[in-house]
Each structure stands twice: as structure tokens, then as C-alpha cells.
Enzyme design. Structure first.
Site, short mmCIF file in Angstrom:
data_model
loop_
_atom_site.label_atom_id
_atom_site.label_comp_id
_atom_site.label_asym_id
_atom_site.label_seq_id
_atom_site.Cartn_x
_atom_site.Cartn_y
_atom_site.Cartn_z
N LYS A 195 14.70 4.49 -2.05
CA LYS A 195 13.27 4.73 -2.19
C LYS A 195 13.04 6.23 -2.16
CE LYS A 195 8.80 3.83 -0.12
NZ LYS A 195 8.08 3.06 0.89
N LYS A 247 13.27 2.32 -6.16
CA LYS A 247 11.83 2.52 -6.23
C LYS A 247 11.50 4.00 -6.26
CE LYS A 247 7.79 1.89 -3.42
NZ LYS A 247 7.27 1.54 -2.14
C1 PBG Z 1 5.18 1.89 2.36
C2 PBG Z 1 5.23 1.52 0.93
C3 PBG Z 1 4.85 2.31 -0.15
C4 PBG Z 1 4.97 1.50 -1.28
C5 PBG Z 1 5.45 0.27 -0.86
N1 PBG Z 1 5.63 0.31 0.51
C6 PBG Z 1 4.30 3.67 -0.25
C7 PBG Z 1 4.82 4.82 0.47
O1 PBG Z 1 6.00 4.91 0.82
O2 PBG Z 1 3.99 5.68 0.71
C8 PBG Z 1 4.61 1.92 -2.66
C9 PBG Z 1 4.15 0.85 -3.56
C10 PBG Z 1 3.43 1.32 -4.74
O3 PBG Z 1 3.17 2.53 -4.94
O4 PBG Z 1 3.10 0.45 -5.56
N2 PBG Z 1 6.39 2.07 2.98
ZN ZN Z 2 5.93 2.96 5.01
#
Ligand code: PBG
Ligand code: ZN
Length: 324
Positions: A195, A247
Site C-alpha cells: 500500500k 494499492k
Molecule cells: C485506511 C484506508 C485508506 C483506503 C482504504 N483504507 C486510505 C488511507 O490510507 O488514507 C483508501 C481507499 C480509497 O482511496 O478508495 N487505511
Molecule cells: Zn488507516
């Protein structure tokens, strides 16, 4: 011209192209996110994500029923609690928002749905970080313990799959350990393994009111790194992840491909909020044909090697008959 090879021969008619198409996408490949809020009677469109809602548990059941009719069987739940504090206490509550949603959905749909939960503290903490903040530092191990407790609360309420998105080290192992100790040996873990610290989460952070104080660069990955993404995925698999995720999706399709080549488990990619909202904005401005662009994006993710895609486009794609 006598030409032995004419690749165009296989592109002559729609059915010829259909015959030799290498990539497919179907409803079963899609996972649909839901943003669950407290109270009753709420179905409020999120302004930064047209077509996506903040939904209370009572209305969530209707939203999922409509999705099931379209063929969408796998649902990912995010909780947006009213109470936030330093340690994200609401995240581990037995009767919290996500456990309530899980119970309501299981009561109504039984085994006709697969229920996935996001396991992360950022929507639950007052500072908006995905773990505990101590002296300005997001600490790792205590955060991982709390995330494991959150995952356990979800498992107890009936989650099929828990999905840690926090990027703390060792959290997959901590979750697997606690779930097994408590008898939840068959609850699966979908790890957000690679991520990246991305600007494409903007609309989601508005939706979840989870923008952090500062940024997430001490735990989410640096977008310059591909090899490190493989390390993260391999570590998560060693710790017991049943599936791994990359992601965001579109700017990271090389990572999807590389993880696909190394992993023996299913690979998931997250077609995130910013990717979705950019398409919606372009369509609204008249710059893009929504069906064509969405299908090109989703097929690109599949072609890169994603078995499954978490996306906000699923409903439109099925309603429009773009996908079956
Ligand atoms: C939180 C989380 C995020 C997303 C999913 N879980 C955002 C972040 O890390 O700030 C992003 C999902 C999206 O942008 O559609 N851990
Ligand atoms: Zn988070």
C-alpha cells in the site's frame, strides 16, 4: 504483399476478437466497498465520490440486497464512527459499527454474501493515523496488537475475511495468532501488502474523515519502490496472509504484475477513490466515455494479473451491462 504474419486477421470481426480475447472480467472478480455510519435512515451521497454513499446499518442491508441482485457478492465494510480517541477504542468494541453491520448482513443474507472488513484505526483515531501516536511517532507493535483485537471483533461478528490496511510490520502475524488462539482458524486475511503513500486516497479521506495529522510516509510505501513491494507481499504471505493486495491500482500495475509472478495466492488490487473520482469528473466534463474508460481500466488491472479488484465502479458496470 505476401505476408506470412498478419495479426489483423484475428481482429476482423467482433466475434473473431471475442474468440481470441485473453482477458475477462466478471461480477465475481469485483469487491464492493461500503462506508457505514451510525444512526438510522442514512443513505447520503459522498460529495467527493459521486454514486457512493454513507450508509447506516439499516439501509446498508438494502444497498447490499440491490448489489446482490446485480451479481455483486463480495462486500468490503469501512466503519465511520462518531467517537474518535487516541487509541481508536471504538474499533475494538464488540458491538461497534462494523460488528453490527456484519451481524445484520449475515442475518439477512446468510452465506449468499462474502463479507470483508477493513481493519485499520485511522477512521477511529482522533489524530487520523492508522496506529497509535506516541510523541509524534506512529508506533508499531502496540498498534499491531490493537489491530489484532479489531480483527477479532470482526471475526466474532461473522467476517469471512479481515483486511488490514494499516501497513504496520508484523500485523498479519499478530492477527493470525489472535484469531487462531480464539478459535477463528477459518477467518481469512486479505493483507493490504503493498500500500503506497498515495495522493489518490483524497476522496476516501474526505469520506472517512480520516485525513492524518501530517502524512503516512513512515508506514505506507514510497511510490518509487517496486522491489520493496515484493518484500512486503512475501512477508505477509509468510505471516499467514491468504491473499495479498496492491494499492492503488492504475499507477502501480507493474507492481500487480510482479506480485502476481511471485505469489501463489490470489492477488487483489484496489481501484481507489481518486482513480474513481477522476473518471467520474472526466465523464461529467464530457472528456471521457464512462463505459469505455472504466472497462479499459478494469481490464488493465486484470491483464496485469489481479485476480480480484476492489472498485466503486461495480454497480455501474453491472447495471449498464458492461460486465456480467
Ligand atoms: C485506511 C484506508 C485508506 C483506503 C482504504 N483504507 C486510505 C488511507 O490510507 O488514507 C483508501 C481507499 C480509497 O482511496 O478508495 N487505511
Ligand atoms: Zn488507516
Amino acid at each position: 504483399m505476401n505476408l506470412l504474419h498478419r495479426p489483423r486477421r484475428l481482429r476482423t470481426t467482433p466475434l473473431m476478437r471475442e474468440l481470441v480475447a485473453e482477458t475477462d472480467i466478471a461480477a465475481r472478480h469485483l469487491i464492493t466497498p461500503h462506508f457505514v455510519v451510525e444512526g438510522r435512515g442514512h443513505v447520503d451521497e459522498i460529495s467527493s465520490m459521486p454514486g457512493v454513499t454513507h450508509v447506516s446499518v439499516d439501509k446498508l442491508v438494502d444497498e447490499v440486497a440491490a448489489d446482490i441482485d446485480l451479481g455483486l457478492r463480495t462486500h468490503l465494510l469501512f466503519g465511520i464512527p462518531e467517537h474518535k480517541d487516541d487509541h481508536g477504542t471504538a474499533a475494538v468494541a464488540k458491538d461497534g459499527l462494523v460488528p453490527q453491520a456484519l451481524q445484520a448482513l449475515r442475518d439477512r443474507f446468510g452465506r449468499d454474501v462474502v463479507l470483508v472488513t477493513d481493519v485499520c484505526l485511522c477512521a477511529y483515531t482522533s489524530h487520523g493515523h492508522c496506529g497509535f501516536l506516541e510523541d509524534g511517532v506512529v508506533v508499531n507493535d502496540a498498534s499491531a496488537d490493537q489491530l489484532a483485537r479489531m480483527a477479532l471483533a470482526h471475526a466474532k461478528a461473522g467476517a469471512d475475511i479481515v483486511s488490514p490496511s494499516d501497513m504496520m510490520d508484523g500485523r498479519v502475524g499478530a492477527i493470525r495468532d489472535l484469531l487462531d488462539d480464539e478459535g477463528f482458524v477459518n477467518t481469512s486475511i486479505l493483507a493490504y501488502s503493498a500500500k503506497f503513500a498515495s495522493a489518490y486516497y483524497g476522496p476516501f479521506r474526505d469520506a472517512c474523515d480520516s485525513a492524518p495529522r501530517g502524512d503516512r510516509k513512515t508506514y505506507q510505501m514510497d511510490s518509487r519502490n517496486g522491489r520493496e513491494a515484493l518484500l512486503e507481499a512475501l512477508l505477509d504471505m509468510e505471516e499467514g496472509a491468504d491473499m495479498v493486495m496492491v494499492k492503488p491500482a492504475l499507477a502501480y500495475l507493474d507492481i500487480v504484475r510482479r506480485v502476481r509472478e511471485q505469489a501463489l495466492c490470489p492477488v487483489v488490487c484496489y481501484n481507489v477513490s481518486g482513480e474513481y473520482s477522476m473518471v467520474k469528473a472526466a465523464v461529467k466534463a464530457g472528456f471521457a466515455d464512462e463505459r469505455a474508460v472504466v472497462m479499459e481500466n478494469l481490464l488493465g488491472m486484470r491483464r496485469a494479473g489481479a485476480d480480484l479488484i476492489i472498485t466503486y465502479h461495480g454497480r455501474d458496470a453491472l447495471r449498464g451491462g458492461w460486465i456480467r
